[in-house]
Design an enzyme around this catalytic site. Structure first.
Site, PDB file in Angstrom:
ATOM      1  N   LYS A 182      -9.906   9.877   4.791  1.00  0.00           N
ATOM      2  CA  LYS A 182      -8.796  10.188   3.875  1.00  0.00           C
ATOM      3  C   LYS A 182      -8.592  11.692   3.899  1.00  0.00           C
ATOM      4  O   LYS A 182      -9.545  12.459   4.057  1.00  0.00           O
ATOM      5  CB  LYS A 182      -9.164   9.738   2.454  1.00  0.00           C
ATOM      6  CG  LYS A 182      -7.996   9.585   1.529  1.00  0.00           C
ATOM      7  CD  LYS A 182      -7.427   8.182   1.553  1.00  0.00           C
ATOM      8  CE  LYS A 182      -6.241   8.070   0.610  1.00  0.00           C
ATOM      9  NZ  LYS A 182      -5.742   6.711   0.511  1.00  0.00           N
ATOM     10  N   GLY A 193       2.177   2.435 -13.861  1.00  0.00           N
ATOM     11  CA  GLY A 193       2.669   3.166 -12.694  1.00  0.00           C
ATOM     12  C   GLY A 193       3.750   2.394 -11.969  1.00  0.00           C
ATOM     13  O   GLY A 193       3.505   1.291 -11.475  1.00  0.00           O
ATOM     14  N   GLY A 229       5.594   3.439  -9.255  1.00  0.00           N
ATOM     15  CA  GLY A 229       5.918   4.161  -8.020  1.00  0.00           C
ATOM     16  C   GLY A 229       6.203   3.192  -6.891  1.00  0.00           C
ATOM     17  O   GLY A 229       6.714   2.089  -7.104  1.00  0.00           O
ATOM     18  N   VAL A 232       4.316   1.251  -4.978  1.00  0.00           N
ATOM     19  CA  VAL A 232       3.711  -0.085  -5.055  1.00  0.00           C
ATOM     20  C   VAL A 232       4.080  -0.766  -6.370  1.00  0.00           C
ATOM     21  O   VAL A 232       4.458  -1.942  -6.392  1.00  0.00           O
ATOM     22  CB  VAL A 232       2.176  -0.012  -4.924  1.00  0.00           C
ATOM     23  CG1 VAL A 232       1.589  -1.422  -4.940  1.00  0.00           C
ATOM     24  CG2 VAL A 232       1.765   0.700  -3.653  1.00  0.00           C
TER      25      VAL A 232
HETATM   26  P1  NAD Z   1       3.392   6.666  -6.188  1.00  0.00           P
HETATM   27  O1  NAD Z   1       3.096   8.116  -6.273  1.00  0.00           O
HETATM   28  O2  NAD Z   1       4.623   6.211  -5.509  1.00  0.00           O
HETATM   29  O3  NAD Z   1       3.414   6.035  -7.670  1.00  0.00           O
HETATM   30  C1  NAD Z   1       2.545   6.381  -8.669  1.00  0.00           C
HETATM   31  C2  NAD Z   1       3.303   6.207  -9.984  1.00  0.00           C
HETATM   32  O4  NAD Z   1       2.389   6.380 -11.070  1.00  0.00           O
HETATM   33  C3  NAD Z   1       4.426   7.221 -10.179  1.00  0.00           C
HETATM   34  O5  NAD Z   1       5.598   6.564 -10.596  1.00  0.00           O
HETATM   35  C4  NAD Z   1       3.879   8.143 -11.282  1.00  0.00           C
HETATM   36  O6  NAD Z   1       4.886   8.715 -12.076  1.00  0.00           O
HETATM   37  C5  NAD Z   1       3.020   7.166 -12.060  1.00  0.00           C
HETATM   38  N1  NAD Z   1       1.990   7.766 -12.906  1.00  0.00           N
HETATM   39  C6  NAD Z   1       1.237   8.867 -12.677  1.00  0.00           C
HETATM   40  N2  NAD Z   1       0.407   9.082 -13.706  1.00  0.00           N
HETATM   41  C7  NAD Z   1       0.619   8.080 -14.597  1.00  0.00           C
HETATM   42  C8  NAD Z   1       0.070   7.754 -15.852  1.00  0.00           C
HETATM   43  N3  NAD Z   1      -0.875   8.486 -16.428  1.00  0.00           N
HETATM   44  N4  NAD Z   1       0.519   6.635 -16.496  1.00  0.00           N
HETATM   45  C9  NAD Z   1       1.490   5.873 -15.931  1.00  0.00           C
HETATM   46  N5  NAD Z   1       2.047   6.152 -14.741  1.00  0.00           N
HETATM   47  C10 NAD Z   1       1.628   7.239 -14.081  1.00  0.00           C
HETATM   48  O7  NAD Z   1       2.083   5.989  -5.525  1.00  0.00           O
HETATM   49  P2  NAD Z   1       1.969   4.548  -4.853  1.00  0.00           P
HETATM   50  O8  NAD Z   1       2.159   4.687  -3.391  1.00  0.00           O
HETATM   51  O9  NAD Z   1       2.771   3.560  -5.605  1.00  0.00           O
HETATM   52  O10 NAD Z   1       0.422   4.251  -5.080  1.00  0.00           O
HETATM   53  C11 NAD Z   1      -0.076   3.895  -6.371  1.00  0.00           C
HETATM   54  C12 NAD Z   1      -1.591   3.712  -6.284  1.00  0.00           C
HETATM   55  O11 NAD Z   1      -1.894   2.688  -5.327  1.00  0.00           O
HETATM   56  C13 NAD Z   1      -2.356   4.947  -5.815  1.00  0.00           C
HETATM   57  O12 NAD Z   1      -3.620   4.968  -6.428  1.00  0.00           O
HETATM   58  C14 NAD Z   1      -2.530   4.705  -4.330  1.00  0.00           C
HETATM   59  O13 NAD Z   1      -3.636   5.384  -3.805  1.00  0.00           O
HETATM   60  C15 NAD Z   1      -2.743   3.220  -4.323  1.00  0.00           C
HETATM   61  N6  NAD Z   1      -2.421   2.575  -3.048  1.00  0.00           N
HETATM   62  C16 NAD Z   1      -1.177   2.701  -2.522  1.00  0.00           C
HETATM   63  C17 NAD Z   1      -0.878   2.072  -1.318  1.00  0.00           C
HETATM   64  C18 NAD Z   1       0.495   2.139  -0.715  1.00  0.00           C
HETATM   65  O14 NAD Z   1       0.801   1.332   0.181  1.00  0.00           O
HETATM   66  N7  NAD Z   1       1.364   3.024  -1.178  1.00  0.00           N
HETATM   67  C19 NAD Z   1      -1.864   1.336  -0.653  1.00  0.00           C
HETATM   68  C20 NAD Z   1      -3.135   1.218  -1.227  1.00  0.00           C
HETATM   69  C21 NAD Z   1      -3.395   1.855  -2.426  1.00  0.00           C
END
Ligand code: NAD
Length: 344
Positions: free
Chosen positions: A79, A179, A181, A183
């Protein structure tokens, strides 16, 4: 010190990359290449300290080793973290400098997008390294992995519901999604289509408004989502959300979400188990994205391979949950043993 760091777990290699011209400060942690090149995303975050960034890189890279092993992929775990605010400090120069750093590792580490980094950013990283996946163009481009991650989480939530209640039907069930975002929003769409009621939180008001409008979701404040009355709590923001403070407040009987490293410390898996809460290990549940990335790394384009791998991932999750239930232990330990057996 690094070698005595509590999160240092026989990591093979750690690269500290600095580029004065672009302001790049990055850490690439390669935990294991035992099963293949270390694959794992690149996170950009304004860490409060270098210590925080190092701990995140170490924990996330180890998590990738376990995730790739449980998902049955021939990939190791690594990572990268970039210490920067993605809203104000992300520049093409910085991304190219990061690509040059990845290139020095000669393919031992393959990068992709993670929190704070997009598919478009990876197209810039690609200008300076060949060891990048999750691209939007090119022969085997797999694009944004988030929809596939969400699919895996959704199917995993259904299996957890089946193990916990005997039925995988989500109609009328309440899921609290933390969250919205990449996902989290895709997950909400799938849950909504399956008839689940949604309670959501985010720190971005626009994302909340969107979920209220599109998915008829009920919004709660960020610090209230953990204690929401729900069948499932789905952490989809950042890690460390399951700790001494949050676990006693949880009302959901299942915790299953996409966020990496949800447990603040390993023993929090036992704390959840002691409360009778079924915790689906994050690294087993959120592997859809890396499966999608693996398809690109392996140069495949067929959807069938992806569907078959996702189905296997979800079957593995059910097997882990059933074994944990039958033995009366936390699923986390069962999933880790599954990964270690493959690594051995
Ligand atoms: P992202 O940055 O698109 O979304 C994260 C969201 O969480 C954002 O909307 C942000 O505003 C929100 N957020 C941040 N702090 C917060 C809080 N305290 N309370 C509520 N919401 C909050 O990220 P993502 O790609 O959607 O990934 C989300 C999680 O899943 C991460 O931990 C990431 O490592 C994990 N993940 C993602 C993927 C992927 O395919 N994108 C794969 C495996 C794991």
């Amino acid at each position: 010190t690094l070698f005595a760091h509590p999160d240092f777990d026989d990591h093979e290699r750690i690269l500290f990359a600095h580029d004065a011209a672009s302001g790049l400060e990055a850490i690439v942690a390669i935990h294991s290449t035992r099963l293949g090149p270390a694959a794992g995303g690149c996170r950009m975050w304004p860490y409060a300290s270098e210590e925080e960034a190092i701990a995140d890189a170490l924990r996330l890279s180890r998590g990738m080793t376990y995730k790739n092993a449980v998902a049955g992929l021939d990939l190791g775990g690594g990572k990268a973290v970039i210490i920067a605010d993605p809203r104000t400090q992300k520049t093409p120069e910085l991304l190219r400098a990061f690509g040059r750093a990845v290139e020095t590792l000669g393919g031992r580490y393959v990068t992709a997008e993670d929190v704070g980094v997009s598919v478009e950013d990876m197209e810039i990283v690609r200008e300076t390294t060949a060891h990048v996946a999750g691209l939007s163009s090119g022969a085997h481009a797999s694009g944004d992995p988030s929809p596939v991650t969400a699919r895996g989480v959704f199917e995993g939530v259904r299996r957890a519901m089946k193990v916990a209640t005997g039925s995988d039907d989500l109609a009328g069930r309440t899921v609290a999604v933390q969250g919205l975002g990449h996902v989290g929003r895709h997950l909400c769409a799938l849950l909504h289509a399956a008839g689940a009621r949604l309670v959501v939180s985010d720190i971005d008001p626009a994302r909340i408004a969107d979920a209220e409008r599109v998915f008829d979701a009920r919004a709660v404040a960020p610090d209230a989502i953990v204690a929401t009355e729900a069948d499932v709590f789905a952490p989809c923001a950042l890690g460390g959300v399951l700790d001494d403070v949050s676990i006693p407040r949880l009302k959901a009987r299942i915790v299953a979400g996409a966020a990496n490293n949800q447990l603040a410390r390993p023993e929090h898996a036992d704390a959840l188990h002691a409360r009778g809460i079924l915790y689906v290990p994050d690294f087993a549940l959120n592997a859809g994205g890396i499966i999608n990335v693996a398809r690109e790394i392996e140069g495949r384009t067929d959807e069938r391979w992806l569907d078959e791998r996702l189905a296997r991932m979800v079957d593995n999750i059910e097997a882990i949950l059933v074994e944990a239930r039958d033995r009366g232990v936390s699923p986390n330990g069962v999933a880790e043993a599954f990964a270690r057996a493959r690594l051995a």
